[in-house]
Design a protein around this motif. Structure first.
Motif, PDB file in Angstrom:
ATOM      1  N   GLU A 229      39.201  28.012  31.899  1.00  0.00           N
ATOM      2  CA  GLU A 229      38.721  28.930  32.922  1.00  0.00           C
ATOM      3  C   GLU A 229      39.243  28.461  34.283  1.00  0.00           C
ATOM      4  OE1 GLU A 229      34.492  29.173  32.619  1.00  0.00           O
ATOM      5  OE2 GLU A 229      34.538  30.195  30.669  1.00  0.00           O
ATOM      6  N   ILE A 230      39.985  29.333  34.952  1.00  0.00           N
ATOM      7  CA  ILE A 230      40.649  28.959  36.194  1.00  0.00           C
ATOM      8  C   ILE A 230      40.063  29.699  37.398  1.00  0.00           C
ATOM      9  CG2 ILE A 230      42.855  28.964  37.435  1.00  0.00           C
ATOM     10  CD1 ILE A 230      42.670  26.883  35.296  1.00  0.00           C
ATOM     11  N   LEU A 231      39.995  31.009  37.331  1.00  0.00           N
ATOM     12  CA  LEU A 231      39.554  31.814  38.464  1.00  0.00           C
ATOM     13  C   LEU A 231      38.289  32.582  38.101  1.00  0.00           C
ATOM     14  CD1 LEU A 231      43.001  33.340  39.548  1.00  0.00           C
ATOM     15  CD2 LEU A 231      42.046  31.102  40.146  1.00  0.00           C
ATOM     16  N   VAL A 232      37.321  32.549  39.006  1.00  0.00           N
ATOM     17  CA  VAL A 232      36.075  33.283  38.827  1.00  0.00           C
ATOM     18  C   VAL A 232      35.907  34.204  40.030  1.00  0.00           C
ATOM     19  CG1 VAL A 232      33.566  33.128  38.615  1.00  0.00           C
ATOM     20  CG2 VAL A 232      35.020  31.380  37.551  1.00  0.00           C
ATOM     21  N   PHE A 233      35.755  35.497  39.773  1.00  0.00           N
ATOM     22  CA  PHE A 233      35.511  36.464  40.834  1.00  0.00           C
ATOM     23  C   PHE A 233      34.050  36.890  40.741  1.00  0.00           C
ATOM     24  CE2 PHE A 233      40.019  36.380  40.433  1.00  0.00           C
ATOM     25  CZ  PHE A 233      40.506  36.599  41.720  1.00  0.00           C
ATOM     26  N   GLU A 234      33.251  36.364  41.669  1.00  0.00           N
ATOM     27  CA  GLU A 234      31.816  36.673  41.628  1.00  0.00           C
ATOM     28  C   GLU A 234      31.593  38.040  42.270  1.00  0.00           C
ATOM     29  OE1 GLU A 234      29.142  36.635  43.997  1.00  0.00           O
ATOM     30  OE2 GLU A 234      30.418  36.491  45.774  1.00  0.00           O
ATOM     31  N   ASN A 235      30.666  38.795  41.679  1.00  0.00           N
ATOM     32  CA  ASN A 235      30.436  40.175  42.107  1.00  0.00           C
ATOM     33  C   ASN A 235      28.988  40.399  42.520  1.00  0.00           C
ATOM     34  OD1 ASN A 235      33.148  41.102  41.414  1.00  0.00           O
ATOM     35  ND2 ASN A 235      32.512  40.836  39.280  1.00  0.00           N
ATOM     36  N   GLY A 236      28.425  39.429  43.250  1.00  0.00           N
ATOM     37  CA  GLY A 236      27.038  39.563  43.680  1.00  0.00           C
ATOM     38  C   GLY A 236      26.100  39.510  42.496  1.00  0.00           C
ATOM     39  N   ASP A 237      25.261  40.516  42.376  1.00  0.00           N
ATOM     40  CA  ASP A 237      24.293  40.548  41.274  1.00  0.00           C
ATOM     41  C   ASP A 237      24.924  40.989  39.965  1.00  0.00           C
ATOM     42  OD1 ASP A 237      22.297  39.768  43.021  1.00  0.00           O
ATOM     43  OD2 ASP A 237      21.737  41.828  43.521  1.00  0.00           O
TER      44      ASP A 237
ATOM     45  N   ASN B 103      45.939  31.633  53.904  1.00  0.00           N
ATOM     46  CA  ASN B 103      44.980  30.541  53.771  1.00  0.00           C
ATOM     47  C   ASN B 103      44.370  30.514  52.379  1.00  0.00           C
ATOM     48  OD1 ASN B 103      42.286  29.207  53.860  1.00  0.00           O
ATOM     49  ND2 ASN B 103      42.772  28.899  56.009  1.00  0.00           N
ATOM     50  N   ALA B 104      43.868  31.661  51.917  1.00  0.00           N
ATOM     51  CA  ALA B 104      43.226  31.715  50.599  1.00  0.00           C
ATOM     52  C   ALA B 104      44.194  31.360  49.486  1.00  0.00           C
ATOM     53  CB  ALA B 104      42.628  33.103  50.360  1.00  0.00           C
ATOM     54  N   GLN B 105      45.450  31.705  49.673  1.00  0.00           N
ATOM     55  CA  GLN B 105      46.451  31.366  48.662  1.00  0.00           C
ATOM     56  C   GLN B 105      46.774  29.878  48.677  1.00  0.00           C
ATOM     57  OE1 GLN B 105      49.927  33.917  48.601  1.00  0.00           O
ATOM     58  NE2 GLN B 105      48.780  35.692  49.309  1.00  0.00           N
ATOM     59  N   ALA B 106      46.945  29.312  49.886  1.00  0.00           N
ATOM     60  CA  ALA B 106      47.398  27.926  50.017  1.00  0.00           C
ATOM     61  C   ALA B 106      46.322  26.911  49.698  1.00  0.00           C
ATOM     62  CB  ALA B 106      47.925  27.690  51.437  1.00  0.00           C
ATOM     63  N   VAL B 107      45.068  27.227  50.031  1.00  0.00           N
ATOM     64  CA  VAL B 107      43.993  26.248  49.903  1.00  0.00           C
ATOM     65  C   VAL B 107      43.204  26.422  48.606  1.00  0.00           C
ATOM     66  CG1 VAL B 107      41.967  25.254  51.054  1.00  0.00           C
ATOM     67  CG2 VAL B 107      43.813  26.200  52.420  1.00  0.00           C
ATOM     68  N   THR B 108      43.197  27.634  48.055  1.00  0.00           N
ATOM     69  CA  THR B 108      42.307  27.904  46.925  1.00  0.00           C
ATOM     70  C   THR B 108      43.047  28.437  45.699  1.00  0.00           C
ATOM     71  OG1 THR B 108      40.606  28.440  48.575  1.00  0.00           O
ATOM     72  CG2 THR B 108      40.128  28.974  46.276  1.00  0.00           C
ATOM     73  N   LEU B 109      43.706  29.587  45.805  1.00  0.00           N
ATOM     74  CA  LEU B 109      44.278  30.242  44.626  1.00  0.00           C
ATOM     75  C   LEU B 109      45.353  29.405  43.945  1.00  0.00           C
ATOM     76  CD1 LEU B 109      44.473  32.872  42.873  1.00  0.00           C
ATOM     77  CD2 LEU B 109      46.404  33.481  44.328  1.00  0.00           C
ATOM     78  N   PHE B 110      46.421  29.103  44.651  1.00  0.00           N
ATOM     79  CA  PHE B 110      47.547  28.408  44.021  1.00  0.00           C
ATOM     80  C   PHE B 110      47.218  26.956  43.647  1.00  0.00           C
ATOM     81  CE2 PHE B 110      50.201  31.843  46.053  1.00  0.00           C
ATOM     82  CZ  PHE B 110      50.547  32.442  44.846  1.00  0.00           C
ATOM     83  N   PRO B 111      46.424  26.217  44.443  1.00  0.00           N
ATOM     84  CA  PRO B 111      46.010  24.897  43.956  1.00  0.00           C
ATOM     85  C   PRO B 111      45.218  24.960  42.663  1.00  0.00           C
ATOM     86  CG  PRO B 111      45.739  25.001  46.320  1.00  0.00           C
ATOM     87  CD  PRO B 111      46.090  26.399  45.869  1.00  0.00           C
ATOM     88  N   ALA B 112      44.369  25.974  42.503  1.00  0.00           N
ATOM     89  CA  ALA B 112      43.600  26.105  41.265  1.00  0.00           C
ATOM     90  C   ALA B 112      44.527  26.375  40.087  1.00  0.00           C
ATOM     91  CB  ALA B 112      42.574  27.230  41.408  1.00  0.00           C
ATOM     92  N   ILE B 113      45.438  27.320  40.251  1.00  0.00           N
ATOM     93  CA  ILE B 113      46.358  27.657  39.166  1.00  0.00           C
ATOM     94  C   ILE B 113      47.242  26.466  38.820  1.00  0.00           C
ATOM     95  CG2 ILE B 113      48.357  29.086  38.557  1.00  0.00           C
ATOM     96  CD1 ILE B 113      47.075  31.348  40.167  1.00  0.00           C
ATOM     97  N   GLY B 114      47.768  25.800  39.855  1.00  0.00           N
ATOM     98  CA  GLY B 114      48.693  24.701  39.629  1.00  0.00           C
ATOM     99  C   GLY B 114      48.050  23.459  39.057  1.00  0.00           C
ATOM    100  N   SER B 115      46.779  23.201  39.421  1.00  0.00           N
ATOM    101  CA  SER B 115      46.115  21.963  39.017  1.00  0.00           C
ATOM    102  C   SER B 115      45.114  22.144  37.881  1.00  0.00           C
ATOM    103  CB  SER B 115      45.387  21.355  40.229  1.00  0.00           C
ATOM    104  OG  SER B 115      46.276  21.121  41.294  1.00  0.00           O
ATOM    105  N   GLY B 116      44.862  23.386  37.494  1.00  0.00           N
ATOM    106  CA  GLY B 116      43.891  23.608  36.431  1.00  0.00           C
ATOM    107  C   GLY B 116      42.461  23.403  36.882  1.00  0.00           C
ATOM    108  N   ILE B 117      42.205  23.596  38.176  1.00  0.00           N
ATOM    109  CA  ILE B 117      40.868  23.424  38.753  1.00  0.00           C
ATOM    110  C   ILE B 117      40.237  24.804  38.926  1.00  0.00           C
ATOM    111  CG2 ILE B 117      39.603  22.630  40.782  1.00  0.00           C
ATOM    112  CD1 ILE B 117      41.910  20.670  41.275  1.00  0.00           C
ATOM    113  N   LYS B 118      38.946  24.906  38.637  1.00  0.00           N
ATOM    114  CA  LYS B 118      38.270  26.202  38.763  1.00  0.00           C
ATOM    115  C   LYS B 118      38.097  26.568  40.233  1.00  0.00           C
ATOM    116  CE  LYS B 118      34.955  27.240  35.912  1.00  0.00           C
ATOM    117  NZ  LYS B 118      33.637  27.295  35.233  1.00  0.00           N
ATOM    118  N   ALA B 119      38.313  27.838  40.536  1.00  0.00           N
ATOM    119  CA  ALA B 119      38.103  28.371  41.874  1.00  0.00           C
ATOM    120  C   ALA B 119      37.292  29.647  41.803  1.00  0.00           C
ATOM    121  CB  ALA B 119      39.442  28.635  42.573  1.00  0.00           C
ATOM    122  N   VAL B 120      36.376  29.803  42.745  1.00  0.00           N
ATOM    123  CA  VAL B 120      35.482  30.958  42.795  1.00  0.00           C
ATOM    124  C   VAL B 120      35.818  31.778  44.038  1.00  0.00           C
ATOM    125  CG1 VAL B 120      33.066  31.717  42.905  1.00  0.00           C
ATOM    126  CG2 VAL B 120      33.680  29.620  41.644  1.00  0.00           C
ATOM    127  N   PHE B 121      35.840  33.106  43.881  1.00  0.00           N
ATOM    128  CA  PHE B 121      36.186  34.010  44.974  1.00  0.00           C
ATOM    129  C   PHE B 121      35.092  35.065  45.129  1.00  0.00           C
ATOM    130  CE2 PHE B 121      40.011  32.356  43.119  1.00  0.00           C
ATOM    131  CZ  PHE B 121      40.831  32.043  44.184  1.00  0.00           C
TER     132      PHE B 121
END
Length: 534
Positions: A27-35, A232-250
């Motif tokens: 699991e890499i990317l999580v898109f939270e949708n409120g409730d 900013n969102a790409q450089a600090v969150t999205l691409f580091p998560a994809i490249g490093s296998g770290i989970k990121a929440v948006f």
């Protein structure tokens, strides 16, 4: 899908294909949708769904080098549409979801977009200008269940494409790391925005910065509410998560009221934002559990010095400050290192910074000047779309001209002052807006503040009268007299605003910087929403 020897992990679509075979269910990317239920993306779903979109683009007639726009908030479909382009060499143009009218028309026309992926709630904004952009041949709509919109069948849907169990997979068609990946537009605070060509090798640079600067651990969980249309969102969150296998929440958009609850819910250990957002978070009412959160590091660009230490103390976090622009230039200040208020230093051996006057002469420590920078290895280049003259001027003499006025102390720490040509001076004093903004923002009825200058009524050359634009917290009614009283009590007399401008919201750029240009256009001393001291 197979582990082909020619795949190059320095190209994001190649890496995703490799990871989809090695770690398909990570699991890499999580898109939270409120409730509503969150969308959880694995390497497998990233590969398969972006590949389906790549097939759709090919079948729609797009070829290598063509452009397509993605016009939506942070949704899972944004990631799929973004990551489809590198597979076949078509170039993605991310468009700020707040764009409309002449700006939206300009971006689509200037980029020569042949297709647009748009989410349902933004479709009316697109349709307002669509007949004025004849180059757009295809529109694909994403209908999100949580938006509860009446679904139109006027355009083909992305939902149908992603719902296919079988499709003809597309092999990776681009092997060149210098091939264009995106065109990201500047904010355009002083004129029409410029399109900056971002190439595939930017992904490799993101991975380097992740290791040297962000220093995420495998156990970290990242978070951002910044738009993925912003670098900013790409450089600090999205691409580091994809490249490093770290989970990121948006989140679909920045939320200052829910940010801590989201981080608690998902166990986020780091989040990224911009300095103006920090003031908004800090202006929220104090809660007993402010410091009870899993966040360890806040990665910020433009933290107001006036709230820096109090922010860290109140929320029990450490700030990693950084500086950068889509055209280039990068510096950072690690937590607990260097002076508060500094945006840091460049990475040693990678980039050189100088602070110069109008004649390119380096200024003394402590003196303000324009920041210019250059790469230590290789050429320093900027590639503005269809604007060779601006590209050459931006890197005149082999140095990137940032347009930012900064200073450097004797130990080499850099401090941001203001954008070139936008300084504020009043009765001989240079005004730092963030201090005034903090004082006014402490009032519980105030949500956001932007302090800017208008030509002084006295006519004194270079002098400004101060305007504080205020947006209310929730449905509060701001009493101008109370705000002026607070300013007179908590500020030096020369820092008390001349005018208060009450607005519903503070207009912002895609990078969440207040658009004082728009506020100035709306300002008049005689306007009904403008108040002076009694």
């Amino acid at each position: 899908m197979s582990n082909k020897a020619y795949l190059n992990q320095a190209i994001v679509s190649h890496l995703i294909e490799m990871k989809a075979e090695e770690k398909p269910d990570r699991e890499i990317l999580v898109f939270e949708n409120g409730d509503n239920a969150a969308d959880v993306l694995t390497y497998r779903s990233l590969y398969e769904n972006s590949n389906k979109i790549a097939r759709l683009l090919l079948e729609s007639g797009l070829e290598k080098g063509d452009t397509y726009a993605v016009f939506m908030r942070n949704h899972a479909e944004f990631a799929y549409c973004m990551l489809a382009g590198p597979v076949i060499g078509v170039v993605m143009v991310p468009i700020d979801p707040r764009s409309r009218g002449s700006r939206l028309r300009f971006l689509l026309s200037h980029a020569k977009a042949k297709a647009v992926f748009v989410s349902g709630e933004l479709l009316p904004q697109l349709e307002e200008v669509l007949n004025q952009v004849p180059g757009v041949k295809n529109v694909f709509v994403v209908w999100r269940p949580e938006q509860d919109l009446p679904v139109s069948d006027a355009y083909p849907t992305v939902n149908e494409t992603l719902g296919k169990d079988n499709w003809e997979p597309v092999d990776q068609q681009i092997m060149e790391v210098r091939h264009p990946m995106q065109i990201i537009y500047t904010s355009g605070t002083t004129g029409d925005p410029k399109g900056v060509m971002i190439r595939n090798n930017r992904f490799g640079m993101f991975n380097i910065v992740t290791k040297l600067v962000w220093k995420y651990k495998p156990s970290d969980v990242l978070y951002t509410g910044l738009s993925l249309t912003h670098g900013n969102a790409q450089a600090v969150t999205l691409f580091p998560a994809i490249g490093s296998g770290i989970k990121a929440v948006f989140s679909s958009r920045f939320t200052k009221s829910r940010i801590w609850d989201i981080c608690r819910n998902y166990g986020c250990t780091s989040f990224s934002l911009l300095g103006g957002m920090m003031a908004g978070i800090f202006n929220e009412p104090v809660k007993e559990n402010d410091g009870d959160n899993p966040v360890k590091t806040v990665i910020s660009a433009g933290t107001p010095a006036a709230i820096w230490q109090d922010f860290e103390s109140r929320f029990q976090v450490k700030i990693l400050e950084w500086y950068g622009a889509v055209e280039g230039g990068f510096a950072y200040k690690p937590p607990n290192v260097g002076p508060v208020g500094s945006f840091g230093k460049p990475i040693p051996g990678m980039m050189q910074f100088k602070v110069v006057d109008d004649d390119d002469r380096e200024v003394a420590a402590g003196q303000p000047g324009e920041l210019i920078c250059r790469m230590m290895k290789g050429d320093t280049k900027v590639d503005y779309l269809d604007n060779a003259q601006a590209s050459e001027e931006k890197t005149r003499g082999g140095w990137l001209r940032t347009g930012d006025i900064v200073s450097k102390d004797e130990k080499g720490w850099f401090f941001f002052k203001h954008r070139k040509g936008s300084e504020l001076r009043r009765a001989g004093d240079f005004i730092q807006p963030d201090h005034i903004e903090r004082v006014i923002g402490e009032h519980p009825d105030v949500s956001e503040v932007c302090v800017y200058g208008v030509p002084a009524a006295s006519g004194a050359p270079g002098e400004s009268d101060l305007v504080a634009a205020l947006a209310p917290f929730d449905n509060a009614v701001i009493d101008p007299g109370v705000i002026f009283d607070k300013c007179r009590q908590d500020l030096e007399p020369n820092f008390v605003p001349t005018y208060l401008q009450l607005v519903d919201v503070i207009p912002k750029t895609i990078s969440e910087k207040a658009l004082d240009r728009v506020l100035k256009e709306q300002f008049s001393p005689e306007a009904e929403n403008v108040y002076t001291q009694s």
